[in-house]
Design a protein around this motif. Structure first.
Motif, PDB file in Angstrom:
ATOM      1  N   PRO A   3      27.157  26.365  64.867  1.00  0.00           N
ATOM      2  CA  PRO A   3      26.789  25.110  64.204  1.00  0.00           C
ATOM      3  C   PRO A   3      27.965  24.412  63.530  1.00  0.00           C
ATOM      4  CG  PRO A   3      25.213  26.823  63.680  1.00  0.00           C
ATOM      5  CD  PRO A   3      26.357  27.485  64.369  1.00  0.00           C
ATOM      6  N   LEU A   4      27.779  23.122  63.292  1.00  0.00           N
ATOM      7  CA  LEU A   4      28.780  22.323  62.586  1.00  0.00           C
ATOM      8  C   LEU A   4      28.642  22.460  61.072  1.00  0.00           C
ATOM      9  CD1 LEU A   4      28.490  19.005  64.666  1.00  0.00           C
ATOM     10  CD2 LEU A   4      29.931  21.007  65.109  1.00  0.00           C
ATOM     11  N   ALA A   5      27.499  22.970  60.639  1.00  0.00           N
ATOM     12  CA  ALA A   5      27.246  23.070  59.201  1.00  0.00           C
ATOM     13  C   ALA A   5      26.439  24.323  58.896  1.00  0.00           C
ATOM     14  CB  ALA A   5      26.484  21.837  58.713  1.00  0.00           C
ATOM     15  N   GLY A   6      26.549  24.759  57.643  1.00  0.00           N
ATOM     16  CA  GLY A   6      25.764  25.903  57.194  1.00  0.00           C
ATOM     17  C   GLY A   6      26.482  27.218  57.375  1.00  0.00           C
ATOM     18  N   PRO A   7      25.891  28.286  56.858  1.00  0.00           N
ATOM     19  CA  PRO A   7      26.527  29.601  56.889  1.00  0.00           C
ATOM     20  C   PRO A   7      26.337  30.329  58.202  1.00  0.00           C
ATOM     21  CG  PRO A   7      24.385  29.777  55.859  1.00  0.00           C
ATOM     22  CD  PRO A   7      24.574  28.313  56.189  1.00  0.00           C
ATOM     23  N   VAL A   8      27.094  31.388  58.366  1.00  0.00           N
ATOM     24  CA  VAL A   8      26.803  32.380  59.389  1.00  0.00           C
ATOM     25  C   VAL A   8      26.006  33.472  58.681  1.00  0.00           C
ATOM     26  CG1 VAL A   8      28.988  33.643  59.037  1.00  0.00           C
ATOM     27  CG2 VAL A   8      27.728  33.886  61.190  1.00  0.00           C
ATOM     28  N   VAL A   9      24.920  33.896  59.299  1.00  0.00           N
ATOM     29  CA  VAL A   9      24.023  34.885  58.686  1.00  0.00           C
ATOM     30  C   VAL A   9      23.893  36.085  59.619  1.00  0.00           C
ATOM     31  CG1 VAL A   9      21.678  35.348  57.865  1.00  0.00           C
ATOM     32  CG2 VAL A   9      22.719  33.115  57.443  1.00  0.00           C
ATOM     33  N   THR A  10      24.064  37.262  59.079  1.00  0.00           N
ATOM     34  CA  THR A  10      23.878  38.481  59.857  1.00  0.00           C
ATOM     35  C   THR A  10      22.761  39.309  59.227  1.00  0.00           C
ATOM     36  OG1 THR A  10      25.433  39.832  58.574  1.00  0.00           O
ATOM     37  CG2 THR A  10      26.337  38.518  60.382  1.00  0.00           C
ATOM     38  N   ALA A  11      22.198  40.192  60.023  1.00  0.00           N
ATOM     39  CA  ALA A  11      21.171  41.103  59.504  1.00  0.00           C
ATOM     40  C   ALA A  11      21.414  42.491  60.064  1.00  0.00           C
ATOM     41  CB  ALA A  11      19.770  40.625  59.874  1.00  0.00           C
ATOM     42  N   ALA A  12      21.094  43.491  59.258  1.00  0.00           N
ATOM     43  CA  ALA A  12      21.147  44.885  59.666  1.00  0.00           C
ATOM     44  C   ALA A  12      19.759  45.474  59.432  1.00  0.00           C
ATOM     45  CB  ALA A  12      22.193  45.647  58.853  1.00  0.00           C
ATOM     46  N   VAL A  13      19.185  46.083  60.464  1.00  0.00           N
ATOM     47  CA  VAL A  13      17.812  46.586  60.374  1.00  0.00           C
ATOM     48  C   VAL A  13      17.729  47.999  60.939  1.00  0.00           C
ATOM     49  CG1 VAL A  13      15.415  46.264  61.096  1.00  0.00           C
ATOM     50  CG2 VAL A  13      16.818  44.264  60.544  1.00  0.00           C
ATOM     51  N   VAL A  14      17.120  48.888  60.180  1.00  0.00           N
ATOM     52  CA  VAL A  14      16.823  50.242  60.645  1.00  0.00           C
ATOM     53  C   VAL A  14      15.303  50.339  60.810  1.00  0.00           C
ATOM     54  CG1 VAL A  14      16.949  52.712  60.161  1.00  0.00           C
ATOM     55  CG2 VAL A  14      18.806  51.194  59.404  1.00  0.00           C
ATOM     56  N   LEU A  15      14.851  50.488  62.043  1.00  0.00           N
ATOM     57  CA  LEU A  15      13.418  50.601  62.317  1.00  0.00           C
ATOM     58  C   LEU A  15      12.978  52.063  62.362  1.00  0.00           C
ATOM     59  CD1 LEU A  15      12.955  47.995  65.210  1.00  0.00           C
ATOM     60  CD2 LEU A  15      12.268  47.718  62.812  1.00  0.00           C
ATOM     61  N   LEU A  66      10.144  43.413  58.096  1.00  0.00           N
ATOM     62  CA  LEU A  66      10.483  43.783  56.720  1.00  0.00           C
ATOM     63  C   LEU A  66       9.445  44.720  56.110  1.00  0.00           C
ATOM     64  CD1 LEU A  66      12.006  40.530  55.178  1.00  0.00           C
ATOM     65  CD2 LEU A  66      13.115  42.412  56.395  1.00  0.00           C
ATOM     66  N   GLU A  67       8.190  44.574  56.518  1.00  0.00           N
ATOM     67  CA  GLU A  67       7.134  45.470  56.012  1.00  0.00           C
ATOM     68  C   GLU A  67       7.285  46.889  56.552  1.00  0.00           C
ATOM     69  OE1 GLU A  67       3.523  43.608  57.184  1.00  0.00           O
ATOM     70  OE2 GLU A  67       3.703  41.971  55.740  1.00  0.00           O
ATOM     71  N   ASN A  68       7.816  47.025  57.773  1.00  0.00           N
ATOM     72  CA  ASN A  68       7.863  48.327  58.437  1.00  0.00           C
ATOM     73  C   ASN A  68       9.242  48.973  58.480  1.00  0.00           C
ATOM     74  OD1 ASN A  68       5.062  48.890  59.888  1.00  0.00           O
ATOM     75  ND2 ASN A  68       5.455  46.692  60.040  1.00  0.00           N
ATOM     76  N   ALA A  69      10.288  48.219  58.240  1.00  0.00           N
ATOM     77  CA  ALA A  69      11.649  48.746  58.382  1.00  0.00           C
ATOM     78  C   ALA A  69      11.931  49.867  57.385  1.00  0.00           C
ATOM     79  CB  ALA A  69      12.659  47.619  58.206  1.00  0.00           C
ATOM     80  N   VAL A  70      12.700  50.841  57.831  1.00  0.00           N
ATOM     81  CA  VAL A  70      13.212  51.870  56.928  1.00  0.00           C
ATOM     82  C   VAL A  70      14.160  51.218  55.934  1.00  0.00           C
ATOM     83  CG1 VAL A  70      14.615  53.960  56.805  1.00  0.00           C
ATOM     84  CG2 VAL A  70      12.972  53.672  58.670  1.00  0.00           C
ATOM     85  N   ALA A  71      14.957  50.279  56.437  1.00  0.00           N
ATOM     86  CA  ALA A  71      15.888  49.528  55.593  1.00  0.00           C
ATOM     87  C   ALA A  71      16.265  48.238  56.316  1.00  0.00           C
ATOM     88  CB  ALA A  71      17.138  50.349  55.292  1.00  0.00           C
ATOM     89  N   ALA A  72      16.546  47.205  55.535  1.00  0.00           N
ATOM     90  CA  ALA A  72      16.983  45.928  56.104  1.00  0.00           C
ATOM     91  C   ALA A  72      17.788  45.166  55.061  1.00  0.00           C
ATOM     92  CB  ALA A  72      15.791  45.086  56.557  1.00  0.00           C
ATOM     93  N   ALA A  73      18.816  44.450  55.522  1.00  0.00           N
ATOM     94  CA  ALA A  73      19.644  43.665  54.609  1.00  0.00           C
ATOM     95  C   ALA A  73      20.312  42.543  55.398  1.00  0.00           C
ATOM     96  CB  ALA A  73      20.695  44.540  53.927  1.00  0.00           C
ATOM     97  N   VAL A  74      20.724  41.510  54.688  1.00  0.00           N
ATOM     98  CA  VAL A  74      21.430  40.403  55.329  1.00  0.00           C
ATOM     99  C   VAL A  74      22.814  40.224  54.708  1.00  0.00           C
ATOM    100  CG1 VAL A  74      19.321  39.175  55.954  1.00  0.00           C
ATOM    101  CG2 VAL A  74      20.439  38.667  53.777  1.00  0.00           C
ATOM    102  N   ALA A  89      15.303  43.080  66.272  1.00  0.00           N
ATOM    103  CA  ALA A  89      14.752  42.951  64.920  1.00  0.00           C
ATOM    104  C   ALA A  89      15.757  42.279  63.993  1.00  0.00           C
ATOM    105  CB  ALA A  89      14.361  44.322  64.384  1.00  0.00           C
ATOM    106  N   ALA A  90      17.027  42.679  64.114  1.00  0.00           N
ATOM    107  CA  ALA A  90      18.076  42.055  63.298  1.00  0.00           C
ATOM    108  C   ALA A  90      18.225  40.576  63.645  1.00  0.00           C
ATOM    109  CB  ALA A  90      19.396  42.784  63.505  1.00  0.00           C
ATOM    110  N   SER A  91      18.104  40.253  64.924  1.00  0.00           N
ATOM    111  CA  SER A  91      18.192  38.861  65.376  1.00  0.00           C
ATOM    112  C   SER A  91      17.102  38.004  64.734  1.00  0.00           C
ATOM    113  CB  SER A  91      18.075  38.812  66.905  1.00  0.00           C
ATOM    114  OG  SER A  91      18.026  37.485  67.387  1.00  0.00           O
ATOM    115  N   ILE A  92      15.884  38.537  64.693  1.00  0.00           N
ATOM    116  CA  ILE A  92      14.758  37.813  64.092  1.00  0.00           C
ATOM    117  C   ILE A  92      14.991  37.600  62.599  1.00  0.00           C
ATOM    118  CG2 ILE A  92      12.311  37.970  63.482  1.00  0.00           C
ATOM    119  CD1 ILE A  92      12.570  37.366  66.397  1.00  0.00           C
ATOM    120  N   VAL A  93      15.394  38.655  61.894  1.00  0.00           N
ATOM    121  CA  VAL A  93      15.608  38.557  60.443  1.00  0.00           C
ATOM    122  C   VAL A  93      16.722  37.566  60.131  1.00  0.00           C
ATOM    123  CG1 VAL A  93      16.347  39.822  58.377  1.00  0.00           C
ATOM    124  CG2 VAL A  93      14.708  40.857  59.956  1.00  0.00           C
ATOM    125  N   ALA A  94      17.815  37.629  60.883  1.00  0.00           N
ATOM    126  CA  ALA A  94      18.928  36.708  60.651  1.00  0.00           C
ATOM    127  C   ALA A  94      18.520  35.263  60.934  1.00  0.00           C
ATOM    128  CB  ALA A  94      20.116  37.101  61.527  1.00  0.00           C
TER     129      ALA A  94
END
Length: 260
Positions: free
Chosen positions: A90-102, A130-138, A202-207
């Motif tokens: 994108p031309l604007a806004g942040p880059v967002v990453t997610a890490a998910v352990v299912l 997010l309800e089911n993940a062992v852990a998740a963060a962005v 899952a990480a793609s969806i969260v991000a």
């Protein structure tokens, strides 16, 4: 039952949440058995729909289970973490990453590369993950950081942020087509990983949902650029606004040199 009652029962059975797919299939099969002898045209049509729905559930579960191949191959690892990013171009806004352990073996129907999932379903999957993940963060890096260190470094740094934010330490990282430097955790880079691994999907969806929500907030703060709809990408409306109004605080100066 009359046809209307049969139709209502079918609709009630199929009006369930994504994670109720096993119950839905079971009730559909009972519904088919109860009404299979009904030769009225309306009933026959509804039963055919029910059969197709059962087949669709089976096919979707099989598709998702196929996406567990990398996780199953590394089943000796306790915590397998999927990592993905949204917002490189994108031309604007942040880059967002997610890490998910299912949780191991968890089947989440419709889990896929976020670009392949309709917006409404993405939001539903986001909540389920997010309800089911062992852990998740962005992890998030702003346009200013992207301009300062470049999108590649900003992206990998955001991935490190997401990993650091997890409540458990992963034993293996599955990453969509990227290698993260200076990380001691074993990692596996998978080309098109967001459609080959449930963890990366899952990480793609969260991000994606996280970034979309940020850009909706930015649309209110910086009206006129269409951020709620273009999420910072170079749509005709967005480029026109940049040329006529100029960039705002969240524009990536290094990305818009052709327009200003």
């Amino acid at each position: 039952m009359n046809i209307s009652e049969i139709k209502n029962k079918y609709e009630t059975i199929t009006d369930k949440g994504i994670m109720d797919y096993l119950k839905e299939k079971e009730e559909l099969m009972e519904f088919i058995e109860e009404n299979i002898a009904d030769e009225r045209k309306g009933a026959v049509n509804i039963i055919e729909k029910a059969k197709k729905r059962v087949l669709a559930i089976d096919e979707e579960v099989a598709r998702v289970k196929k996406m567990m191949a990398f996780e199953e191959k590394n089943a000796d690892k306790e915590y397998i973490c999927g990592i993905d990013e949204v917002g490189r171009g994108p031309l604007a806004g942040p880059v967002v990453t997610a890490a998910v352990v299912l949780p191991k073996g968890l089947v989440i129907p419709y889990l896929n590369d976020s670009k392949q999932v309709p917006k409404k379903k993405r939001k539903m999957l986001y909540d389920i993950i997010l309800e089911n993940a062992v852990a998740a963060a962005v992890g998030i890096n702003s346009a200013a950081v992207i301009d300062e260190i470049g999108i590649e470094k900003a992206n990998k740094d955001a991935m490190k942020q997401a990993i650091a934010g997890l409540s458990v330490k992963p034993d293996l990282l599955l990453i969509d087509a990227v290698h993260i430097p200076d990380i001691s955790i074993p990692q596996l880079s998978i080309i098109k990983g967001d459609c080959q691994s449930v963890s990366i999907a899952a990480a793609s969806i969260v991000a994606k949902v996280t970034r979309d929500r940020i850009m909706e907030e930015m649309d209110v703060k910086y009206p006129g650029y269409g951020f709620a709809s273009n999420v910072g990408y170079g749509s005709a409306e967005h480029i026109k606004a940049i040329k006529e109004v100029g960039p705002c605080e969240i524009h990536r100066r290094s990305f818009i040199t052709h327009f200003i």
